[in-house]
Design an enzyme around this catalytic site. Structure first.
Site, short mmCIF file in Angstrom:
data_model
loop_
_atom_site.label_atom_id
_atom_site.label_comp_id
_atom_site.label_asym_id
_atom_site.label_seq_id
_atom_site.Cartn_x
_atom_site.Cartn_y
_atom_site.Cartn_z
CB VAL A 32 -0.93 0.02 1.23
CG1 VAL A 32 -1.90 1.18 1.13
CG2 VAL A 32 -1.68 -1.29 1.36
CG ASP A 56 -9.88 -10.91 4.41
OD1 ASP A 56 -9.94 -11.61 5.44
OD2 ASP A 56 -8.82 -10.40 4.00
#
Length: 500
Positions: free
Chosen positions: A24, A132
């Site tokens: 990220v 998730d």
């Protein structure tokens, strides 16, 4: 600083996180001049073409999710053969980072969970399952706004065979039993995952041990209760978490909206006033146990003598006062101003108060000036709760960083529809979160609204006199100032009632 631009516009600045599947990066969109977050697929996964294709497909599906509690997906592409997703950058941190300092207060956990439910309810309505959900994927902005992220990444991962890579190793404890046994993820599985998140946020531990990848998935026993580890957790919250963790999906909540109602009710509950026991009376001082002596007889100047002398002159005075009162009453009665006995010239009793009739208001809508793109409403999914006749359910605004909406707008509104123009006498607004400020506006078409009437600071049952406003079909509670809550500033309405 690195000099990498994706698609010629997204300049990578610094890596801010990494997971089993993606890295990220904080980046800058040089075209729109705004910060963004970019998730780039790890290179060791590029050989799985099925997964890469699914990653792109899920990113497109997540891009259709436009909701204030969901991190927006702006763009997707490929750089040096690696797929990437460009997303909204949320300055703040994740719920996981908050939990690194220990469990959170139950009211805060309930408030965060309610916002997550709002996000899940929206996604499930359009056919998107997260698959998730975990604390790392729940972000909390600097202003306190809760946002769920990684719909795209989660969907791609569980659609491919990544267990051998270890990509899902950290999320197994959040997967529902039926998913661990090979079933397809569905909305009920998301509710189970949220139950695990809430349990962990309340107690600092998982409700069950993470399953061993090689040991097979067995059915767990009865769901754990947070109160077993933290007795101060409210019973309603404890029961909601345990129900979300039910092994049988049919025994969980019907949908995310139902769970959200329970969590929001707990978050908005006012703490009971503590009962303060009176301070114990100190024991009398120890006395000399020698033979007690009889009290000395009073002298002419002591207190006993004073009381006796008072009694000699007090009785005549009282008698004179009573006689004077009787004379006054007699004079007033002869003049016709007072009547002790019914009938005669006594004035008639006051007319009884005119009775009121409640007017049915149907859910009309919400209004939010200066809305972000794609979100013109204020918790529109909760709108019916302010008109359902149930004091235990509430519509509420979003959480804001200041009482005046963080400078994002001047006010928000919620309005009811009377079905036809009607002249009302008053509007009552019931709330479990008093202290915010509002006024009443009217409209005949639901588009053009009057100027707000006099504002009032809300009590638990606040009444607005609207008898001078005329006959209108739509009646709106225009909220101009919020009150402090567990996660920022908010207003909440349990019921809006109209009377004529």
């Amino acid at each position: 600083m690195i000099d990498v631009r994706l698609a010629g516009r997204y300049r990578l600045e610094s890596e801010i996180g990494a997971g089993g599947m993606t890295g990220v990066w904080q980046a800058v969109d040089e075209v729109l001049e705004r910060p963004v977050a970019v998730k780039i697929l790890h290179r060791h996964l590029l050989s799985n073409q099925v997964f890469c294709d699914r990653f792109r497909k899920e990113a497109l599906a997540a891009g259709a999710l436009i909701h204030p509690n969901i991190v927006s997906v702006y763009d997707t592409g490929q750089h040096d053969e690696a797929p990437y997703v460009v997303m909204e950058y949320v300055a703040g941190g994740s719920l996981a980072s908050r939990l690194g300092h220990g469990p959170l207060p139950p009211a805060e956990v309930s408030a965060i969970g309610a916002e997550v439910c709002t996000a899940l309810a929206h996604a499930h309505r359009v056919g998107v399952v997260h698959r998730d959900l975990k604390p790392d994927n729940i972000l909390i902005s600097e202003s306190g706004q809760v946002k769920v992220t990684d719909f795209a990444v989660a969907g791609a991962a569980l659609g491919g065979d990544l267990t051998a890579t270890g990509a899902l190793l950290g999320t197994l404890s959040f997967l529902a039993p039926e998913v661990l046994e090979g079933g397809d993820p569905n909305p009920a599985a998301d509710l189970y995952a949220l139950g695990v998140v809430l349990f962990k946020a309340l107690t600092g531990r998982s409700p069950r041990m993470a399953m061993d990848l090689g040991g097979g998935a067995g059915r767990a026993g009865p769901p754990a209760h947070p109160r077993d580890f933290r007795p101060e957790v409210p019973r309603d919250l404890d029961a909601a978490v345990a129900r979300a963790l039910s092994v049988n999906p049919a025994e969980r909540f019907a949908d995310a909206a139902e769970l959200g109602l329970v969590l929001r009710s707990v978050a908005q509950a006012r703490p009971a006033r503590a009962v303060v026991s009176p301070a114990p009376v100190p024991p009398p001082p120890a006395r000399n146990l020698s033979t007690p002596q009889p009290p000395a007889p009073p002298t002419p100047g002591d207190a006993t003598s004073f009381v006796r002398s008072e009694g000699r002159w007090l009785a005549p005075v009282v008698l004179l006062v009573l006689v004077a009162i009787a004379v006054v009453i007699g004079v007033l009665q002869l003049s016709g101003k007072v009547s002790i006995i019914g009938g005669g010239n006594s004035n008639p009793p006051p007319a009884p108060k005119a009775t009121e009739t409640q007017v049915t208001l149907r859910p009309g809508g919400t209004m939010k000036p200066n809305p972000p793109a794609g979100d013109p409403y204020e918790h529109q999914d909760q709108l019916p709760l302010a008109f359902d006749g149930k004091p235990s359910t509430s519509w509420s605004t979003q959480w804001y960083p200041t009482p005046v909406f963080g400078g994002l707008r001047d006010a928000v509104g919620i309005y009811g529809d009377a079905g036809q123009p009607v002249a009302l006498k008053r509007i009552e607004v019931d709330t479990t979160l008093p202290g915010w400020t509002a006024a009443i506006e009217t409209s005949d078409d639901g588009q053009n609204w009057s100027a707000p009437g006099p504002s009032a600071t809300m009590s638990p049952q606040q009444s607005f006199d609207v008898s001078a406003l005329g006959s209108h079909r739509y009646w709106m509670v225009w909220i101009t100032k919020l009150v402090s809550g567990p996660n920022g500033f908010q207003a909440s309405i349990a019921e809006i009632k109209a009377f004529h």
